[in-house]
Design an enzyme around this catalytic site. Sequence first.
Site, PDB file in Angstrom:
ATOM      1  CB  SER A 120      -0.909   0.018   1.241  1.00 24.80           C
ATOM      2  OG  SER A 120      -0.129   0.012   2.434  1.00 24.80           O
ATOM      3  CD  GLU A 153      -5.519   2.083  -5.549  1.00 25.49           C
ATOM      4  OE1 GLU A 153      -5.835   3.269  -5.713  1.00 25.49           O
ATOM      5  OE2 GLU A 153      -4.658   1.725  -4.715  1.00 25.49           O
TER       6      GLU A 153
END
Length: 288
Positions: A120, A153
Amino acid sequence: MSTITAVGIVGSGTMGRGIAESALRAGQQVVLYDSSQDALSGARKHIEGNLQRSVDKEQLSAQEASDRLALLTTAASPDSLAGCHIVVEAVPEVLEIKLAVLATVEEQVSRTAVIASNTSSIPITKLARALSHQDRFVGLHFFNPVPRMPLVEIVQTVHSSDATVAAARQFVESGLGKTPVIIEDRPGFVVNALLIPFLLAAARMLDSGYADAETIDKSMRLGCGHPMGPLTLADFIGLDVVCAAADAMHAELRDPAQVVPNNLRRLVEAGYFGAKTGRGFFVHEASA
């Protein structure tokens, strides 16, 4: 690149076991690899418990839950990943650990296998340097709790081949039933580039004495329609994850909005990471 039906996951913590559960629910064969047998046992127990809860809610039949769990192989040796079409690295947000893990994964899988990182905060291009064949590598950023969050994503680098990106998209859409967004490798990607400064602003407001934690969260829930307040959300994401993402973004962009405030930093240094440890900005029942 062939259709992905065999999924490898490295790391059986919150994100790893969540990705594994999502793949199992979608009918994928899953190999969950971790060097800790205790961690693997805990992950299997957690997934089994979640499947049973779905049975109790009549979302799955007992047979369906049993069939899903039968698709899971837990393994403490990396050679178990050899037959996987895609391997997702989901180990702690430490660059050196991720680089070592990714290099090990590449040694085990076929040349056609896709390798991905669930980071992340660390640039995907920086992680790609662990691999000899960087064209096979992308970021796959899942969100917690993975089985319930529909977005992934897909982060491509200048090295990622069109075939790799297409395979990753097919895996997310058809293989997991989730919604992909394909983006370039930028600090924070899309979600964290917007979310992290917001969470830090709430922590900064608390740190300054502007308002207490309950007031901040209630104001955003009732005034803006957010399902949970920013401090509660930070606790559920993991304060350590929030700090790591903020530090990585600030290192690249030097934006003051990405500076971690004192209260958040001290909680992390004390080992209070939020819901997973039982304490963060709020007190929680520690997760298994």
